[in-house]
Design a protein around this motif. Structure first.
Motif, mmCIF file in Angstrom:
data_model
loop_
_atom_site.group_PDB
_atom_site.id
_atom_site.type_symbol
_atom_site.label_atom_id
_atom_site.label_comp_id
_atom_site.label_asym_id
_atom_site.label_seq_id
_atom_site.Cartn_x
_atom_site.Cartn_y
_atom_site.Cartn_z
ATOM 1 N N SER A 18 -8.469 -5.070 -20.680
ATOM 2 C CA SER A 18 -7.252 -5.827 -20.878
ATOM 3 C C SER A 18 -6.974 -6.024 -22.360
ATOM 4 O O SER A 18 -7.859 -6.364 -23.122
ATOM 5 N N LYS A 19 -5.730 -5.776 -22.774
ATOM 6 C CA LYS A 19 -5.410 -6.097 -24.165
ATOM 7 C C LYS A 19 -4.036 -6.756 -24.229
ATOM 8 O O LYS A 19 -3.218 -6.589 -23.332
ATOM 9 N N LYS A 190 -0.061 -11.270 -13.755
ATOM 10 C CA LYS A 190 -0.992 -10.138 -13.586
ATOM 11 C C LYS A 190 -1.781 -9.934 -14.879
ATOM 12 O O LYS A 190 -2.289 -8.864 -15.133
ATOM 13 N N PHE A 191 -1.810 -10.985 -15.698
ATOM 14 C CA PHE A 191 -2.567 -10.914 -16.953
ATOM 15 C C PHE A 191 -3.752 -11.881 -16.869
ATOM 16 O O PHE A 191 -3.925 -12.574 -15.859
ATOM 17 N N ASP A 192 -4.551 -11.924 -17.913
ATOM 18 C CA ASP A 192 -5.818 -12.676 -17.817
ATOM 19 C C ASP A 192 -6.117 -13.567 -19.009
ATOM 20 O O ASP A 192 -7.166 -14.185 -19.055
ATOM 21 N N GLU A 229 -10.825 -6.796 -12.381
ATOM 22 C CA GLU A 229 -12.009 -7.607 -12.714
ATOM 23 C C GLU A 229 -11.656 -8.675 -13.756
ATOM 24 O O GLU A 229 -12.173 -9.787 -13.709
ATOM 25 N N ALA A 230 -10.768 -8.334 -14.688
ATOM 26 C CA ALA A 230 -10.365 -9.311 -15.710
ATOM 27 C C ALA A 230 -9.557 -10.434 -15.055
ATOM 28 O O ALA A 230 -9.682 -11.606 -15.419
ATOM 29 N N ARG A 231 -8.731 -10.086 -14.071
ATOM 30 C CA ARG A 231 -7.950 -11.136 -13.380
ATOM 31 C C ARG A 231 -8.883 -12.050 -12.585
ATOM 32 O O ARG A 231 -8.678 -13.261 -12.519
#
Ligand code: SF4
Length: 361
Positions: A18-19, A190-192, A229-231
């Protein structure tokens, strides 16, 4: 069972970590720069080293390319800081998600091939963040039901967490709701990048929701979003109460868009297994279940934006339904819907017996 994604020959590529989204240009209108909140955003984007342009007028222009693809590329790499028009202060209802919708921004930096915004917003799909946030928030108080609970949805036209590092507006909104009585905020992402939200005094008045799907679906059709996985890690951070009073949000899990891809039962089982492992402590959660659908209008726009989409938009594989205004939408057949719905209700009841399923659609 119908298929939901077209067959493909390419192998799965592992999605990068994720970035944060960094626009190629940030445009400020004169009206936005007159707002203290606009100035705060100006300082943020300058500190990130992003190229800033001050516009001569309050209209954002110059985003049209030679064709739709170029317009899409230009717009999706631009952040415009504008003031929300006075009409934005007249709120619209948004059942079943909340009583009212309001907007911190319009447009989203991600590239989901089923995007819910396709057809909802006019013009190039630029992200416009609103600089008159204090007025937007104060206006909400007028919509509060006397003596009851009023819910407000902030993510109908944007993913507020996806642009939070550039705006700070989501944290400010959570703080504002934390000071209100009888007003609840809901948003979905949908971001983390949730770290900046964990120490806020939300006082239980905000429900963050994170959208989940199988790795197979997300990797293929949710470009620019955080990996699953980041979410999941973000969900855990949001739900875990912190010793100093932060965290401990009542998190919503939005499983969407549910698609009967080959092997769907095994894939969604794997997702629910990971969710169960993630939430291995007492916490309050809710579920919302949304099957994939499209309208003739959204199909036309999405096929222009994503000409090589893997989503099966063939109406022959769908059932036609009408909304209450007579608009057409294409959903899965009743038999497929029944199979999917039964699976999720049974699995969620078994794994998370105390968690309400707010709706299936
Ligand atoms: S995250 Fe939501 S708003 Fe953004 S592109 Fe995906 S579906 Fe559209």
């Amino acid at each position: 069972m119908q298929i939901a994604l077209k067959e493909e020959s390419s192998t799965i590529t592992t999605k990068p970590q994720s970035k944060l989204w960094m626009p190629k240009q940030v445009l400020f209108t004169p009206a936005a720069l007159e707002e203290p909140w606009g100035q705060q955003m100006y300082e943020r984007v300058r500190a990130l080293g992003l190229p800033v342009q001050e516009q001569k007028s309050n209209r954002i222009t110059g985003l049209r390319g030679e064709d739709e693809r170029e317009t899409y590329r230009k717009a999706k790499s631009t952040l415009a800081i504008v003031t929300a028009p006075p009409g934005a202060l007249k709120l619209q209802p948004i059942p079943p998600s909340a009583d009212w919708q309001f907007h911190l921004a319009e447009g989203c930096p991600a590239h989901c091939q089923y995007c819910y915004l396709a057809g909802s917003l006019q013009g190039p799909p630029v992200v416009r963040a609103f600089a008159n946030l204090p007025a937007i928030l104060q206006n909400l108080v007028k919509y509060k039901k006397p003596g009851g609970l009023t819910t407000f949805e902030a993510s109908c036209y944007t993913d507020p967490l996806g642009i939070e590092h550039l705006t700070g507006s989501l944290a400010e909104t959570i703080r504002f709701f934390g000071e209100q009585e009888g007003m609840h905020l809901r948003w979905v992402s949908k971001f983390d990048q949730v770290d900046g939200l964990l120490d806020l005094r939300h006082h239980g008045n905000t429900q963050p929701r994170i959208s989940l799907n199988t790795e197979f679906i997300s990797r293929r059709i949710e470009g620019g979003t955080a990996p699953m996985e980041a979410r999941l890690a973000a969900i855990r951070k949001l739900a875990l109460p912190k010793a100093d009073g932060g965290g401990g949000y009542n998190v919503g899990l939005v499983i969407a868009p549910i698609m009967p891809v080959p092997d769907w039962e095994a894939q969604y089982t794997q997702l629910l297994d990971r969710l169960e492992q993630t939430l291995d402590f007492p916490c309050e959660i809710t579920f919302e279940l949304i099957s994939h659908r499209f309208t003739p209008g959204s199909k036309a726009i999405l096929q222009e934006w994503y000409p090589n989409t893997q989503i099966d938009f063939d109406e022959a594989n769908r059932s036609l339904k009408y909304n209450k205004f007579g608009g057409k939408k294409y959903v899965y057949s009743p038999a497929t819907m029944h199979q999917l719905r039964s699976f999720f209700y049974a699995e969620l009841k078994r794994r998370f017996p105390a968690a309400p399923v707010l709706y299936w659609t």
